[in-house]
Design an enzyme around this catalytic site. Sequence first.
Site, PDB file in Angstrom:
ATOM      1  N   ARG A 113      71.645  19.367  51.574  1.00  0.00           N
ATOM      2  CA  ARG A 113      71.542  19.111  50.143  1.00  0.00           C
ATOM      3  C   ARG A 113      72.953  19.303  49.589  1.00  0.00           C
ATOM      4  NH1 ARG A 113      67.589  22.111  45.863  1.00  0.00           N
ATOM      5  NH2 ARG A 113      69.435  23.422  45.601  1.00  0.00           N
TER       6      ARG A 113
ATOM      7  N   LYS B 157      63.570  28.031  36.366  1.00  0.00           N
ATOM      8  CA  LYS B 157      63.439  26.599  36.083  1.00  0.00           C
ATOM      9  C   LYS B 157      61.996  26.115  36.077  1.00  0.00           C
ATOM     10  CE  LYS B 157      64.066  24.923  40.837  1.00  0.00           C
ATOM     11  NZ  LYS B 157      64.831  24.005  41.711  1.00  0.00           N
TER      12      LYS B 157
END
Length: 354
Positions: free
Chosen positions: A131, A36
Amino acid sequence: MKYPRLDVDCTKIQQNAQFLIGKLSLKNISVTPVTKVFLGHPIIAKVLVTAGAKMFADSRIENIQRMTNAGITTSKMLMRTPMLSQVATVVRCCEISLNTEIIVIQSLSRAAKQSNINHGIIIMVELGDLREGVMPERIVGFIRKIISLPNITIRGIGANLACRYGIAPDDIKMSLLSDLANEIEAQFGIYLDIISGGNTASINWALTSTNLTRVNNLRIGEAIFLGFESLMNEKIIGLHDNAVTLSAEVIESKIKPSLPWGSRGLNAFGEKDIICDRGTVSQAILALGRQDVCVTGLSPPTGMQIMSSTSDHLIIETTGEPLLVGQIVKFKLDYSALLSCMSSRYVHKVFSTT
C-alpha cells in the site's frame, strides 16, 4: 424509534480501549486510537480520552477538524499521506502526519514555516503489503533529502500491513523496521521516538512476540470498536464484540418460491448469481440496503440468512417462524459494515452508556 439504527455502546468501547492500552503498555507499546470509522465523532473521541488515549489518528482531515471544533484538544495524527491541496490545513490541525513523498514533506515544511508551526512527520516504510511506504533500501536516501527542511521534525518511522493484501506482521518485519530506525539514527544523529508497527492486525504479534524490537506504537481502530483482530478475523479475548449493532425493520414477510421466473439478465448492480430451486421459502424484506451498509459485512441472528440486497432492500430467509411486518432484526457488523453505516446519512446513530 427510527430505523435503520446503529446502536453504539460507549461503555463497552471505553472498556475495550482501556484493556488494549493496558495490555500493550506492558509491552512498552502505546495505542493511538483510529477514529476514522466513526468519522471523528466527538462522543467517541471523548470516550477514548477517558479511556486514556493520548493521541488520535484519522485518515481524513475533515474528521480531525470535527474533533478540534468540538473542543477535543488531544494531539492528532493524519495517517494518510497528506494531499498537496491540504498541507496548510494539515499543519494547522495535526501535530503529526504519516508521509511517503518528498514533494509533500517539502510543501508541509513551507506551510509550517509560513504559519510558524513545527510539524512532526512519521515516514512510512513499505514492508510487503504494497500500500504506502518508502522501499527499505531507499529510506536513508529519502531522509537525506528532507532532514534539513525547516519546521519539520522527523518523529519516527512506521509501517502498514494487512490492509491491501493481508500480509501479516511478524518478527522478521518488525525487526527490519527496528533495524532501519537504528540505521537512520546512526546516519543522521537524530532520535526517533515513534516506531509505529501497524494497525489492529499487529495486535496478536505485539502481545505474543518475545522478540525485542523498537516498535512502540500501534494505530488501532477495529479492535477497540468491534473486539476483533483483522488478520484472521478472530475475537480478541477480553474485548467486547457487541459494542456496535445495526437494527432494521421488516417491511414485507411472505412465503414465496425460491426460483425466479421469466427471461433473465443482469440485476441492478450488474450481477447474475447462480440460483437453485429450493422450493418455497419464508422470505422477509428489511428496509435496509446497499445505500445504507456494506451488506457483506453483516451477520444476521441465528435462523436467518441474508440472500440478496438492492439499494434499499435486504432480503432474508428464515428457518423458524416467519418474521412479522414491523419486527426489528438486529445484526452484528464487521469493519466494512460499520464504516459504511457511519458514512450513510440514512442510518440513525444512537450513542449510549450501559
